[in-house]
Scaffold this motif. Structure first.
Motif, PDB file in Angstrom:
ATOM      1  N   TRP A   1      -8.659 -17.819 -14.024  1.00 35.34           N
ATOM      2  CA  TRP A   1      -8.129 -16.883 -15.015  1.00 35.34           C
ATOM      3  C   TRP A   1      -8.472 -15.440 -14.618  1.00 35.34           C
ATOM      4  O   TRP A   1      -9.581 -15.139 -14.210  1.00 35.34           O
ATOM      5  CB  TRP A   1      -8.698 -17.193 -16.391  1.00 35.34           C
ATOM      6  N   GLY A   2      -7.473 -14.569 -14.746  1.00 38.21           N
ATOM      7  CA  GLY A   2      -7.687 -13.167 -14.438  1.00 38.21           C
ATOM      8  C   GLY A   2      -7.462 -12.801 -12.983  1.00 38.21           C
ATOM      9  O   GLY A   2      -7.696 -11.648 -12.599  1.00 38.21           O
ATOM     10  N   THR A   3      -7.014 -13.750 -12.162  1.00 41.46           N
ATOM     11  CA  THR A   3      -6.766 -13.451 -10.753  1.00 41.46           C
ATOM     12  C   THR A   3      -5.640 -12.425 -10.620  1.00 41.46           C
ATOM     13  O   THR A   3      -4.585 -12.559 -11.240  1.00 41.46           O
ATOM     14  CB  THR A   3      -6.375 -14.721  -9.988  1.00 41.46           C
ATOM     15  N   HIS A   4      -5.862 -11.424  -9.806  1.00 44.11           N
ATOM     16  CA  HIS A   4      -4.840 -10.393  -9.593  1.00 44.11           C
ATOM     17  C   HIS A   4      -3.648 -11.013  -8.859  1.00 44.11           C
ATOM     18  O   HIS A   4      -3.833 -11.817  -7.937  1.00 44.11           O
ATOM     19  CB  HIS A   4      -5.420  -9.247  -8.772  1.00 44.11           C
ATOM     20  N   PRO A   5      -2.417 -10.651  -9.243  1.00 41.56           N
ATOM     21  CA  PRO A   5      -1.232 -11.250  -8.596  1.00 41.56           C
ATOM     22  C   PRO A   5      -1.219 -11.121  -7.080  1.00 41.56           C
ATOM     23  O   PRO A   5      -0.840 -12.063  -6.376  1.00 41.56           O
ATOM     24  CB  PRO A   5      -0.066 -10.481  -9.236  1.00 41.56           C
ATOM     25  N   GLU A   6      -1.644  -9.980  -6.550  1.00 44.12           N
ATOM     26  CA  GLU A   6      -1.615  -9.809  -5.097  1.00 44.12           C
ATOM     27  C   GLU A   6      -2.632 -10.712  -4.410  1.00 44.12           C
ATOM     28  O   GLU A   6      -2.370 -11.256  -3.332  1.00 44.12           O
ATOM     29  CB  GLU A   6      -1.872  -8.347  -4.734  1.00 44.12           C
ATOM     30  N   ARG A   7      -3.789 -10.905  -5.017  1.00 48.05           N
ATOM     31  CA  ARG A   7      -4.799 -11.798  -4.446  1.00 48.05           C
ATOM     32  C   ARG A   7      -4.306 -13.236  -4.497  1.00 48.05           C
ATOM     33  O   ARG A   7      -4.531 -14.032  -3.583  1.00 48.05           O
ATOM     34  CB  ARG A   7      -6.113 -11.636  -5.203  1.00 48.05           C
ATOM     35  N   PHE A   8      -3.620 -13.583  -5.584  1.00 53.51           N
ATOM     36  CA  PHE A   8      -3.035 -14.919  -5.704  1.00 53.51           C
ATOM     37  C   PHE A   8      -1.992 -15.153  -4.622  1.00 53.51           C
ATOM     38  O   PHE A   8      -1.981 -16.197  -3.951  1.00 53.51           O
ATOM     39  CB  PHE A   8      -2.417 -15.067  -7.097  1.00 53.51           C
TER      40      PHE A   8
ATOM     41  N   SER B   1       0.816  -1.224   0.000  1.00 49.55           N
ATOM     42  CA  SER B   1       0.000   0.000   0.000  1.00 49.55           C
ATOM     43  C   SER B   1       0.845   1.266   0.000  1.00 49.55           C
ATOM     44  O   SER B   1       0.370   2.331  -0.407  1.00 49.55           O
ATOM     45  CB  SER B   1      -0.934   0.008   1.216  1.00 49.55           C
ATOM     46  N   ALA B   2       2.086   1.181   0.446  1.00 48.60           N
ATOM     47  CA  ALA B   2       2.952   2.361   0.505  1.00 48.60           C
ATOM     48  C   ALA B   2       3.903   2.454  -0.678  1.00 48.60           C
ATOM     49  O   ALA B   2       4.705   3.388  -0.757  1.00 48.60           O
ATOM     50  CB  ALA B   2       3.765   2.352   1.799  1.00 48.60           C
ATOM     51  N   MET B   3       3.818   1.529  -1.620  1.00 46.39           N
ATOM     52  CA  MET B   3       4.745   1.496  -2.741  1.00 46.39           C
ATOM     53  C   MET B   3       4.240   2.339  -3.895  1.00 46.39           C
ATOM     54  O   MET B   3       3.050   2.645  -4.004  1.00 46.39           O
ATOM     55  CB  MET B   3       4.965   0.050  -3.208  1.00 46.39           C
ATOM     56  N   ASP B   4       5.151   2.709  -4.772  1.00 50.73           N
ATOM     57  CA  ASP B   4       4.777   3.371  -6.016  1.00 50.73           C
ATOM     58  C   ASP B   4       3.912   2.415  -6.840  1.00 50.73           C
ATOM     59  O   ASP B   4       4.228   1.221  -6.943  1.00 50.73           O
ATOM     60  CB  ASP B   4       6.038   3.745  -6.806  1.00 50.73           C
ATOM     61  N   PRO B   5       2.800   2.890  -7.423  1.00 45.87           N
ATOM     62  CA  PRO B   5       1.876   1.982  -8.135  1.00 45.87           C
ATOM     63  C   PRO B   5       2.544   1.143  -9.213  1.00 45.87           C
ATOM     64  O   PRO B   5       2.262  -0.052  -9.340  1.00 45.87           O
ATOM     65  CB  PRO B   5       0.833   2.941  -8.724  1.00 45.87           C
ATOM     66  N   GLN B   6       3.427   1.739  -9.990  1.00 40.65           N
ATOM     67  CA  GLN B   6       4.078   0.976 -11.054  1.00 40.65           C
ATOM     68  C   GLN B   6       5.017  -0.075 -10.478  1.00 40.65           C
ATOM     69  O   GLN B   6       5.027  -1.225 -10.956  1.00 40.65           O
ATOM     70  CB  GLN B   6       4.837   1.929 -11.978  1.00 40.65           C
ATOM     71  N   ALA B   7       5.810   0.311  -9.467  1.00 31.03           N
ATOM     72  CA  ALA B   7       6.699  -0.665  -8.846  1.00 31.03           C
ATOM     73  C   ALA B   7       5.902  -1.765  -8.155  1.00 31.03           C
ATOM     74  O   ALA B   7       6.276  -2.939  -8.179  1.00 31.03           O
ATOM     75  CB  ALA B   7       7.616   0.022  -7.840  1.00 31.03           C
ATOM     76  N   ARG B   8       4.789  -1.401  -7.561  1.00 29.03           N
ATOM     77  CA  ARG B   8       3.936  -2.382  -6.891  1.00 29.03           C
ATOM     78  C   ARG B   8       3.411  -3.407  -7.877  1.00 29.03           C
ATOM     79  O   ARG B   8       3.456  -4.618  -7.619  1.00 29.03           O
ATOM     80  CB  ARG B   8       2.790  -1.651  -6.194  1.00 29.03           C
ATOM     81  N   GLU B   9       2.924  -2.936  -9.007  1.00 31.55           N
ATOM     82  CA  GLU B   9       2.388  -3.867 -10.007  1.00 31.55           C
ATOM     83  C   GLU B   9       3.480  -4.768 -10.562  1.00 31.55           C
ATOM     84  O   GLU B   9       3.294  -5.982 -10.702  1.00 31.55           O
ATOM     85  CB  GLU B   9       1.725  -3.090 -11.141  1.00 31.55           C
ATOM     86  N   ARG B  10       4.635  -4.177 -10.857  1.00 23.17           N
ATOM     87  CA  ARG B  10       5.733  -4.963 -11.432  1.00 23.17           C
ATOM     88  C   ARG B  10       6.222  -6.029 -10.465  1.00 23.17           C
ATOM     89  O   ARG B  10       6.379  -7.197 -10.836  1.00 23.17           O
ATOM     90  CB  ARG B  10       6.879  -4.033 -11.815  1.00 23.17           C
ATOM     91  N   MET B  11       6.431  -5.653  -9.219  1.00 22.84           N
ATOM     92  CA  MET B  11       6.952  -6.615  -8.251  1.00 22.84           C
ATOM     93  C   MET B  11       5.923  -7.673  -7.905  1.00 22.84           C
ATOM     94  O   MET B  11       6.258  -8.834  -7.679  1.00 22.84           O
ATOM     95  CB  MET B  11       7.406  -5.870  -6.994  1.00 22.84           C
ATOM     96  N   GLY B  12       4.648  -7.285  -7.874  1.00 19.57           N
ATOM     97  CA  GLY B  12       3.604  -8.276  -7.634  1.00 19.57           C
ATOM     98  C   GLY B  12       3.578  -9.339  -8.714  1.00 19.57           C
ATOM     99  O   GLY B  12       3.443 -10.537  -8.436  1.00 19.57           O
ATOM    100  N   ARG B  13       3.691  -8.915  -9.955  1.00 13.61           N
ATOM    101  CA  ARG B  13       3.695  -9.878 -11.071  1.00 13.61           C
ATOM    102  C   ARG B  13       4.942 -10.761 -11.047  1.00 13.61           C
ATOM    103  O   ARG B  13       4.873 -11.958 -11.347  1.00 13.61           O
ATOM    104  CB  ARG B  13       3.592  -9.128 -12.400  1.00 13.61           C
ATOM    105  N   GLU B  14       6.088 -10.170 -10.689  1.00 12.92           N
ATOM    106  CA  GLU B  14       7.319 -10.953 -10.661  1.00 12.92           C
ATOM    107  C   GLU B  14       7.263 -12.028  -9.578  1.00 12.92           C
ATOM    108  O   GLU B  14       7.655 -13.180  -9.800  1.00 12.92           O
ATOM    109  CB  GLU B  14       8.509 -10.018 -10.431  1.00 12.92           C
TER     110      GLU B  14
END
Length: 286
Positions: free
Chosen positions: A240-247, A212-225
């Motif tokens: 299918w379509g599950t968000h990486p953070e929820r996964f 929640s405190a991360m930069d949105p782009q960095a958050r999305e990238r690191m979540g996917r990685e």
């Protein structure tokens, strides 16, 4: 779902999440909270006051011995004394105490290497030499600006020496509990979750706590990685379509619950075995 990433990207993602971790000799990861600029400024002010007091005391104590020196010789002695105390004493103190000083001790701060290990002579020397300019000659202005602008509140001496200051008092932070997304709970209960490599589960846990405190782009990238690293170890794949953070949350919560249930079963078996041993003819005192 998250796409696969290279080994270099995986290592980069994990290192970003473990930037504030200190790994002890027993391979235990401890979260190290960087000291704030305010705390560091207070500690530096206390150190400066102690050094100035030491310079004055030394000059006063040695004044009877310096009466026979001419003005030029007196100036040389004074400069050497000031330099020795301003540079030599911080180097000796930080080297012997592994990153402590009077001000740092009072503020609950310790200087460590970038990898979390204790500093050595060369780290203390670089910090002290740079500190002459950024602390004494600029009256702390350069150090303050560098601390405000840099990550981990590092002054120029820290950047050049490869060090930073961490909180050693009041640094404990309890992470918020993980909660599994309700719509993924049934999938997670039936999924086959293999063991995760060392540090991967911890990296995922740290990421979810800080997301929640991360930069949105960095958050999305690191979540996917991170999701891409864990996904091959889970079968079947999430919907299918599950968000990486929820996964990540669903997998880590289910993994935690399974480990807890396994420990409970092991304890129950141990208690049952102890009860059987206590029965006749094995019981003692019957």
């Amino acid at each position: 779902m998250a796409k696969r990433v290279s080994g270099q990207q995986q290592a980069l993602a994990r290192s970003r999440l473990q930037d504030d971790l200190i790994v002890t000799g027993e391979a235990v990861a401890l979260e190290a909270r960087p000291a704030s600029v305010g705390v560091r400024t207070l500690g530096a002010a206390l150190d400066a006051a102690a050094i100035v007091a030491a310079v004055i005391l030394v000059l006063l104590a040695s004044s009877p011995l310096l009466e026979n020196l001419n003005q030029a010789q007196m100036g040389v002695v004074q400069v050497l004394t000031i330099v020795t105390i301003m540079v030599g004493s911080p180097v000796v103190v930080e080297t012997l105490t592994r990153g402590l000083s009077l001000g740092k001790l009072a503020c609950g701060v310790r200087v460590v290497r970038d990898d979390g290990g204790p500093i050595r002579f060369r780290h203390a020397l670089v910090r002290a030499l740079v500190g002459v300019g950024e602390i004494w000659l600029s009256f702390g202005f350069l150090a303050f600006v560098s601390g405000v602008l840099s990550r981990r509140s590092r002054r120029l001496g820290d950047i050049l020496a490869g060090t930073y200051a961490v909180r050693v008092r009041g640094a404990e932070r309890s992470l918020p509990p993980l909660v599994s997304p309700p719509d993924l709970a049934e999938w997670a209960r039936t999924a086959d979750i293999r063991s995760l490599p060392d540090g991967l589960g911890l990296a995922g846990r740290q990421f979810l706590a800080r997301a929640s405190a991360m930069d949105p782009q960095a958050r999305e990238r690191m979540g996917r990685e991170l999701a891409a690293q864990i996904e091959p170890r889970v079968s079947p794949a999430p919907p299918w379509g599950t968000h990486p953070e929820r996964f990540l949350a669903a997998v880590l919560v289910e993994r935690r619950d399974r480990e807890y249930a396994a420990r409970l079963r092991a304890q129950e078996r141990a208690d049952a075995d102890a009860a059987e041993i206590a029965k006749l003819p094995f019981g003692v005192g019957r």
